[in-house]
Design a protein around this motif. Structure first.
Motif, PDB file in Angstrom:
ATOM      1  N   SER A 165      -0.259 -25.618 -21.599  1.00  0.00           N
ATOM      2  CA  SER A 165      -1.449 -26.353 -22.051  1.00  0.00           C
ATOM      3  C   SER A 165      -1.543 -27.724 -21.381  1.00  0.00           C
ATOM      4  N   VAL A 166      -0.408 -28.239 -20.881  1.00  0.00           N
ATOM      5  CA  VAL A 166      -0.429 -29.582 -20.293  1.00  0.00           C
ATOM      6  C   VAL A 166      -1.216 -29.636 -18.991  1.00  0.00           C
ATOM      7  N   ILE A 167      -1.403 -28.484 -18.332  1.00  0.00           N
ATOM      8  CA  ILE A 167      -2.187 -28.532 -17.105  1.00  0.00           C
ATOM      9  C   ILE A 167      -3.615 -28.066 -17.364  1.00  0.00           C
ATOM     10  N   GLY A 168      -4.008 -28.034 -18.640  1.00  0.00           N
ATOM     11  CA  GLY A 168      -5.412 -27.803 -18.958  1.00  0.00           C
ATOM     12  C   GLY A 168      -5.822 -26.362 -19.175  1.00  0.00           C
ATOM     13  N   VAL A 169      -4.860 -25.459 -19.301  1.00  0.00           N
ATOM     14  CA  VAL A 169      -5.216 -24.086 -19.664  1.00  0.00           C
ATOM     15  C   VAL A 169      -5.647 -24.101 -21.122  1.00  0.00           C
ATOM     16  N   MET A 170      -6.773 -23.459 -21.435  1.00  0.00           N
ATOM     17  CA  MET A 170      -7.303 -23.517 -22.798  1.00  0.00           C
ATOM     18  C   MET A 170      -6.588 -22.521 -23.699  1.00  0.00           C
ATOM     19  N   ASP A 171      -5.308 -22.711 -23.881  1.00  0.00           N
ATOM     20  CA  ASP A 171      -4.570 -21.813 -24.767  1.00  0.00           C
ATOM     21  C   ASP A 171      -4.581 -22.396 -26.174  1.00  0.00           C
ATOM     22  N   LEU A 172      -3.859 -21.737 -27.080  1.00  0.00           N
ATOM     23  CA  LEU A 172      -3.845 -22.163 -28.485  1.00  0.00           C
ATOM     24  C   LEU A 172      -3.470 -23.634 -28.666  1.00  0.00           C
ATOM     25  N   THR A 173      -2.413 -24.036 -27.968  1.00  0.00           N
ATOM     26  CA  THR A 173      -1.921 -25.406 -28.134  1.00  0.00           C
ATOM     27  C   THR A 173      -2.971 -26.408 -27.662  1.00  0.00           C
ATOM     28  N   ARG A 174      -3.601 -26.084 -26.537  1.00  0.00           N
ATOM     29  CA  ARG A 174      -4.635 -26.966 -25.975  1.00  0.00           C
ATOM     30  C   ARG A 174      -5.824 -27.058 -26.935  1.00  0.00           C
ATOM     31  N   VAL A 175      -6.196 -25.930 -27.514  1.00  0.00           N
ATOM     32  CA  VAL A 175      -7.306 -25.925 -28.473  1.00  0.00           C
ATOM     33  C   VAL A 175      -6.956 -26.827 -29.660  1.00  0.00           C
ATOM     34  N   GLY A 176      -5.728 -26.724 -30.141  1.00  0.00           N
ATOM     35  CA  GLY A 176      -5.292 -27.590 -31.228  1.00  0.00           C
ATOM     36  C   GLY A 176      -5.390 -29.053 -30.834  1.00  0.00           C
ATOM     37  N   TRP A 177      -4.964 -29.332 -29.619  1.00  0.00           N
ATOM     38  CA  TRP A 177      -4.926 -30.701 -29.117  1.00  0.00           C
ATOM     39  C   TRP A 177      -6.327 -31.307 -29.014  1.00  0.00           C
ATOM     40  N   ILE A 178      -7.297 -30.514 -28.506  1.00  0.00           N
ATOM     41  CA  ILE A 178      -8.642 -31.095 -28.399  1.00  0.00           C
ATOM     42  C   ILE A 178      -9.318 -31.139 -29.768  1.00  0.00           C
ATOM     43  N   THR A 179      -8.927 -30.237 -30.670  1.00  0.00           N
ATOM     44  CA  THR A 179      -9.523 -30.247 -32.007  1.00  0.00           C
ATOM     45  C   THR A 179      -9.082 -31.475 -32.796  1.00  0.00           C
ATOM     46  N   VAL A 180      -7.800 -31.798 -32.668  1.00  0.00           N
ATOM     47  CA  VAL A 180      -7.236 -32.866 -33.482  1.00  0.00           C
ATOM     48  C   VAL A 180      -7.850 -34.213 -33.098  1.00  0.00           C
ATOM     49  N   ILE A 181      -8.399 -34.265 -31.900  1.00  0.00           N
ATOM     50  CA  ILE A 181      -9.043 -35.515 -31.490  1.00  0.00           C
ATOM     51  C   ILE A 181     -10.407 -35.655 -32.182  1.00  0.00           C
ATOM     52  N   ARG A 182     -11.062 -34.515 -32.428  1.00  0.00           N
ATOM     53  CA  ARG A 182     -12.357 -34.556 -33.121  1.00  0.00           C
ATOM     54  C   ARG A 182     -12.203 -34.509 -34.638  1.00  0.00           C
ATOM     55  N   ILE A 183     -11.223 -33.743 -35.111  1.00  0.00           N
ATOM     56  CA  ILE A 183     -10.980 -33.632 -36.547  1.00  0.00           C
ATOM     57  C   ILE A 183      -9.598 -34.203 -36.836  1.00  0.00           C
ATOM     58  N   PRO A 184      -9.501 -35.428 -37.334  1.00  0.00           N
ATOM     59  CA  PRO A 184      -8.194 -36.078 -37.458  1.00  0.00           C
ATOM     60  C   PRO A 184      -7.374 -35.556 -38.636  1.00  0.00           C
ATOM     61  N   GLU A 185      -7.121 -34.268 -38.648  1.00  0.00           N
ATOM     62  CA  GLU A 185      -6.297 -33.671 -39.699  1.00  0.00           C
ATOM     63  C   GLU A 185      -5.153 -32.918 -39.028  1.00  0.00           C
ATOM     64  N   GLY A 186      -4.215 -33.685 -38.484  1.00  0.00           N
ATOM     65  CA  GLY A 186      -3.143 -33.096 -37.672  1.00  0.00           C
ATOM     66  C   GLY A 186      -2.365 -32.002 -38.358  1.00  0.00           C
ATOM     67  N   LEU A 187      -2.011 -32.214 -39.633  1.00  0.00           N
ATOM     68  CA  LEU A 187      -1.205 -31.219 -40.340  1.00  0.00           C
ATOM     69  C   LEU A 187      -1.951 -29.897 -40.432  1.00  0.00           C
ATOM     70  N   MET A 188      -3.259 -29.999 -40.768  1.00  0.00           N
ATOM     71  CA  MET A 188      -4.059 -28.800 -40.965  1.00  0.00           C
ATOM     72  C   MET A 188      -4.253 -28.072 -39.638  1.00  0.00           C
ATOM     73  N   VAL A 189      -4.648 -28.828 -38.604  1.00  0.00           N
ATOM     74  CA  VAL A 189      -4.935 -28.214 -37.309  1.00  0.00           C
ATOM     75  C   VAL A 189      -3.692 -27.533 -36.743  1.00  0.00           C
ATOM     76  N   PHE A 190      -2.555 -28.249 -36.742  1.00  0.00           N
ATOM     77  CA  PHE A 190      -1.374 -27.655 -36.123  1.00  0.00           C
ATOM     78  C   PHE A 190      -0.672 -26.647 -37.025  1.00  0.00           C
ATOM     79  N   SER A 191      -0.971 -26.673 -38.343  1.00  0.00           N
ATOM     80  CA  SER A 191      -0.507 -25.562 -39.185  1.00  0.00           C
ATOM     81  C   SER A 191      -1.223 -24.298 -38.757  1.00  0.00           C
ATOM     82  N   LEU A 192      -2.540 -24.422 -38.536  1.00  0.00           N
ATOM     83  CA  LEU A 192      -3.321 -23.261 -38.109  1.00  0.00           C
ATOM     84  C   LEU A 192      -2.802 -22.732 -36.776  1.00  0.00           C
ATOM     85  N   VAL A 193      -2.587 -23.662 -35.827  1.00  0.00           N
ATOM     86  CA  VAL A 193      -2.051 -23.251 -34.525  1.00  0.00           C
ATOM     87  C   VAL A 193      -0.706 -22.547 -34.717  1.00  0.00           C
ATOM     88  N   GLY A 194       0.145 -23.144 -35.555  1.00  0.00           N
ATOM     89  CA  GLY A 194       1.462 -22.557 -35.805  1.00  0.00           C
ATOM     90  C   GLY A 194       1.357 -21.166 -36.390  1.00  0.00           C
TER      91      GLY A 194
END
Lengths: 217, 226
Positions: A165-194
Motif C-alpha cells: 500500500s505504501v507505493i499507492g496500490v489501492m489495497d485494503l490497507t491503502r483504503v483504510g489509510w485514505i478513509t481515516v483522513i476523511r473520517i477521523p475514527e481510526g479505531l473503527m476504520v482499522f478494525s474494519l480493515v483488520g
C-alpha cells in the motif's frame, strides 16, 4: 458523532470491498507465482551445481536479511533508475514474487534435505533419471515436511501484501489509510480493515494448524 | 544512467548522510531492543493465560493471539497510530510503534513458548509427579529448563523478524533506519544510494542475529546428543 461516522463508513463500504478485491488479487496471484518460483529455486538449491547454489543463497540471504518495505522501495524507486519503469500494481507483484519465492525456496530446500540419502540412492539404482528421482521419489515424501510451513508462509504473504500500500496500490490497507483522513475514527476504520484481513487469512491459519497436526507423527 | 547500474553510485552523498544513517541505526536498535523485551513479558503472560485452565484467562488469550496472527502488522500499527488519538490518548509516534511491535511480537512469542513447553516429554512430567514435586517445582526444575532450551533459537528468529518489522515504523514517520532512506530520497532524490545503504545496514544486523541463532541451535542440538 460515532453514529454519524458509522453511517459514513457504511457509505464508503464499496471502497473497502474494492480494496478487499485488490488485496485478494495481489495475494493469490503472488501466492501462485511464489509457489512456482519457490519450488523451482528450492529444487535447484538442492541440486549439484555449486555456483547456482551460491547465487540462490545470496538471493535468499538478501531477501531474508532486509525488511520487505525496503525491498518494495528498492523496486519502486531504484528499478526505474536502472531503466525498469513499473506501475504500482506490477511493482507490488514483482516485490511479492521476489520476497515470497525466497522464503518458499528455503521451505522446499529444507523439506528436500530432510529426505534420507538412502532414498536418493534407491531411486538412482532403480534406474530413474535425476528429474524422475525428484518427481517420483523425493518430492512426494518431502511434501509432508513442506506443506505445513508452506501454508503458514501463505498466511504471512497475504498479510505482507498490506505493505505494498505504501507505493499507492489501492489495497485494503491503502483504503483504510485514505478513509481515516476523511473520517477521523481510526479505531473503527482499522478494525474494519483488520476484520477483512481476518476473513482472508484465518481460514488458512486453521488449515495450517490442521496440516501441522496431521503431518506430525 | 541506463545500463551501468552502479557506475554512478555516489559514495560522497552517503558519507554526507552517514551521521543521519547512524542515528537511524541507533533508533532501530533501541526500538527493537525495547520492543523485544516488552514482547517477552507480554508473551510470557499471554502464554501463561493460554495454557491455564481458567477460561476467563484462556479464551481472551486465544482471541488476542489469533487476532494478532491473522491481521497485518501494518494494519495494527495504523490501528494504534490513528486510533489512539480518537480515544484521547496522545503519545509520540515512537511509543505508538513500540506498543504495536510489542503486542504483535508478544502473540508470536506466546506461541513459541507454548511450543517449547509442549515439547517437554510427558514422561519427565510424570516422573516429576511421582517424585512428589508440586506444580511450581515441576515448572521450575523440569519443564522450564528444558522448554527454555527449545525456545531460544526461535526467540532469536523472532528477534530478527522484529528488527525487520520495525522498518514499518518509518510509515508513521518514526526516524529510524528506513526513514533515513526516505529522507535522503526526498531531499536529494538519490533512491539508489539511500535504499542500498539502508539494506546494507539491515543485512549487517541480520547476519549478527542469524549467526547467534545458528550458534544457539547447534549448541542445543549438541547438548541433546550428548
Amino acid at each position: 458523532m460515532m453514529g454519524f461516522y458509522f453511517n459514513r463508513l457504511v457509505e464508503i463500504l464499496p471502497l473497502f470491498l474494492k480494496g478487499l478485491w485488490m488485496t485478494t488479487q495481489i495475494a493469490f496471484i503472488s501466492l501462485g507465482v511464489c509457489t512456482v518460483l519457490g519450488f523451482s529455486l528450492g529444487i535447484l538449491r538442492s541440486g549439484k551445481s555449486v555456483i547456482l547454489k551460491w547465487i540462490i543463497g545470496v538471493y535468499v540471504s538478501f531477501v531474508r536479511g532486509t525488511p520487505f518495505v525496503v525491498q518494495v522501495f528498492i523496486i519502486f524507486f531504484i528499478f526505474p533508475e536502472w531503466g525498469l519503469q513499473l506501475e504500482a500494481f506490477s511493482a507490488a507483484l514483482l516485490a511479492m514474487a521476489i520476497m515470497g519465492s525466497a522464503f518458499i525456496c528455503e521451505i522446499v530446500a529444507g523439506g528436500i534435505a530432510s529426505i534420507s540419502k538412502g532414498q536418493w540412492e534407491a531411486a538412482e539404482s532403480s534406474g530413474l533419471s535425476r528429474i524422475q528421482q525428484m518427481r517420483l521419489v523425493i518430492l512426494p515424501q518431502a511434501m509432508r515436511v513442506i506443506l505445513p510451513p508452506l501454508v503458514g508462509q501463505f498466511v504471512l504473504l497475504i498479510k505482507d501484501t498490506s505493505v505494498v500500500s505504501v507505493i499507492g496500490v489501492m489495497d485494503l490497507t491503502r483504503v483504510g489509510w485514505i478513509t481515516v483522513i476523511r473520517i477521523p475514527e481510526g479505531l473503527m476504520v482499522f478494525s474494519l480493515v483488520g476484520i477483512l484481513y481476518f476473513v482472508i487469512s484465518y481460514p488458512l491459519i486453521l488449515l495450517s494448524n490442521y496440516l501441522e497436526r496431521k503431518m506430525a507423527v | 544512467m541506463d545500463g551501468n547500474m552502479l557506475a554512478d553510485f555516489n559514495f560522497r552523498i552517503i558519507m554526507e548522510y552517514l551521521p543521519l544513517f547512524l542515528h537511524g541505526l541507533g533508533a532501530t536498535f533501541l526500538i527493537s531492543t525495547a520492543s523485544i523485551f516488552l514482547a517477552l513479558v507480554v508473551g510470557v503472560i499471554a502464554c501463561a493465560c493460554r495454557i491455564s485452565q481458567i477460561k476467563y484467562l484462556k479464551y481472551p488469550a486465544i482471541a488476542y493471539i489469533e487476532l494478532i496472527r491473522s491481521t497485518p502488522l501494518l494494519v495494527q500499527i495504523y490501528f494504534f497510530y490513528f486510533g489512539l488519538p480518537t480515544l484521547g490518548v496522545r503519545i509520540p509516534e515512537i511509543q505508538t510503534g513500540i506498543l504495536a511491535l510489542m503486542l504483535n511480537s508478544g502473540a508470536y512469542i506466546a506461541e513459541i513458548i507454548r511450543a517449547g513447553i509442549s515439547s517437554v516429554d510427558e514422561g519427565h512430567i510424570e516422573a516429576g509427579i511421582s517424585s512428589g514435586l508440586n506444580y511450581v517445582q515441576r515448572m521450575r526444575f523440569i519443564i522450564l529448563p528444558q522448554a527454555l532450551g527449545a525456545t531460544i533459537p526461535p526467540l532469536l528468529g523472532q528477534a530478527i523478524v522484529l528488527v525487520k518489522d520495525s522498518a514499518l515504523l518509518s510509515l508513521i514517520s518514526v526516524a529510524e533506519l528506513t526513514r533515513c532512506g526516505q529522507v535522503l530520497t526526498s531531499e536529494r532524490f538519490m533512491p539508489t544510494e539511500a535504499f542500498l545503504t539502508v539494506a546494507f545496514f539491515y543485512m549487517c544486523i541480520y547476519f549478527v542475529l542469524k549467526s547467534l541463532a545458528d550458534w544457539s541451535q547447534k549448541k542445543l542440538i549438541f547438548r541433546e546428543v550428548y
